[in-house]
Enzyme design. Structure first.
Site, short mmCIF file in Angstrom:
data_model
loop_
_atom_site.label_atom_id
_atom_site.label_comp_id
_atom_site.label_asym_id
_atom_site.label_seq_id
_atom_site.Cartn_x
_atom_site.Cartn_y
_atom_site.Cartn_z
N SER A 1 0.52 -6.81 0.81
CA SER A 1 -0.11 -7.24 2.06
C SER A 1 0.43 -8.62 2.46
O SER A 1 1.63 -8.76 2.66
CB SER A 1 -1.63 -7.23 1.91
OG SER A 1 -2.26 -7.34 3.15
N GLU B 1 -1.39 4.03 6.42
CA GLU B 1 -1.28 2.73 7.07
C GLU B 1 -0.65 2.84 8.46
O GLU B 1 -0.57 1.85 9.18
CB GLU B 1 -0.50 1.76 6.19
CG GLU B 1 -1.26 1.39 4.92
CD GLU B 1 -0.54 0.37 4.06
OE1 GLU B 1 -0.86 -0.82 4.18
OE2 GLU B 1 0.35 0.76 3.28
N HIS C 1 -4.21 1.19 2.65
CA HIS C 1 -3.77 -0.17 2.34
C HIS C 1 -4.23 -0.63 0.95
O HIS C 1 -3.60 -1.51 0.35
CB HIS C 1 -4.31 -1.13 3.41
CG HIS C 1 -3.67 -2.49 3.39
ND1 HIS C 1 -2.33 -2.69 3.61
CD2 HIS C 1 -4.21 -3.72 3.15
CE1 HIS C 1 -2.04 -3.97 3.54
NE2 HIS C 1 -3.17 -4.63 3.25
#
Length: 281
Positions: free
Chosen positions: A161, A223, A261
């Protein structure tokens, strides 16, 4: 004895992961304290030293990565998967993700270029990535290299991330710091303009590089629904980087089916261990 059943009297004992060490380290650059979580392979030290995998967000992911590395690399002569020292860089916090990561993993950017907070609030302090990068390169790595016999040509950096964004910045700004870069679900939308500038500078300098650099960019299939279009941005970046593949640069993009995610983190570990061992992904 009660009803024919023996009553047991457990004794509470401390729990820790075997062959790991933990340090509190003060950054002279950041003027803040961090936790270093270190996993040490139990096998004989290779002649050229142990590979080292540096892990961001260690509070969340160190234990899982450590145990999987240990299990998968038990029979290296058969599998070809050799263990690495894992150096997890974390925070003085009990939370899996500390807000300080917004500062450490992001680089200078104009406020108007930042994405809107999904909750409509202000972002935590940000833009300290250059200092955090200097902390890793100039303080953490020398500490590890002094403490252990390591292979300087088998150094990896893994982040997810915002951590994945930091990995990309590290590659573009300090490509000689590591040989393997794993950017998991990178938050490219955060610093897209400045990241593009640094990427262009990096690609122009490739002809001056001598050591092979390997980049793995991964995303979860689900995602694609993320508000930031991170899947599309990561795919586009990987495609652009692959156009420069050759003796110096090798870029791989991998999509994890039916993962989002957060759930993408577990299957990522398997690919990461294979990647740093130069196995096909």
């Amino acid at each position: 004895m009660f009803g024919g059943i023996h009553m047991i009297h457990p004794i509470e004992i401390p729990f820790s992961i075997n062959n790991t060490e933990k340090y509190l380290i003060y950054s002279s650059i950041e003027k803040r304290k961090y936790h270093l979580l270190i996993s040490i392979p139990t096998c004989e030290i290779p002649p050229d030293g142990f590979p080292v995998l540096y892990l961001l967000d260690a509070n969340a992911n160190f234990a899982t990565l450590t145990e999987n590395m240990r299990l998968q690399c038990r029979r290296a002569t058969i599998t070809g998967l050799h263990p690495s020292i894992i150096v997890g860089i974390g925070y003085d916090s009990d939370e899996p993700y500390d807000q300080a990561r917004y500062y450490d993993f992001t680089f200078d950017s104009f406020q108007e270029n930042l994405p809107k907070h999904p909750l409509g609030t202000q972002w935590p302090p940000h833009g300290g990535g250059q200092k955090f990068l200097s902390f890793i390169v100039n303080e953490v790595k020398p500490f590890i290299e002094q403490k252990f016999k390591v292979n300087p040509n088998k150094q990896s950096l893994l982040g997810h991330s915002l951590g994945g964004l930091f990995v990309l910045f590290c590659l573009f700004l300090k490509p000689d710091a590591f040989q393997y870069y794993i950017a998991s679900s990178p938050s490219i939308h955060w610093n897209e303009t400045i990241l593009f500038e640094k990427k262009q500078q990096f690609l122009k300098s490739l002809s001056d590089k001598k050591e092979k650099i390997k980049l793995l960019i991964t995303m979860g299939e689900l995602e694609k629904n993320h508000f930031s279009n991170m899947h599309e941005k990561a795919n586009m970046l990987a495609s652009e980087m692959q156009a420069y593949d050759g003796e110096i640069l090798e870029t791989t993009f991998y999509e994890f089916q039916n993962e989002n995610h957060i759930t993408v983190l577990l299957p990522l570990i398997n690919k990461c261990i294979a990647f740093i061992n130069d196995k096909s992904i």
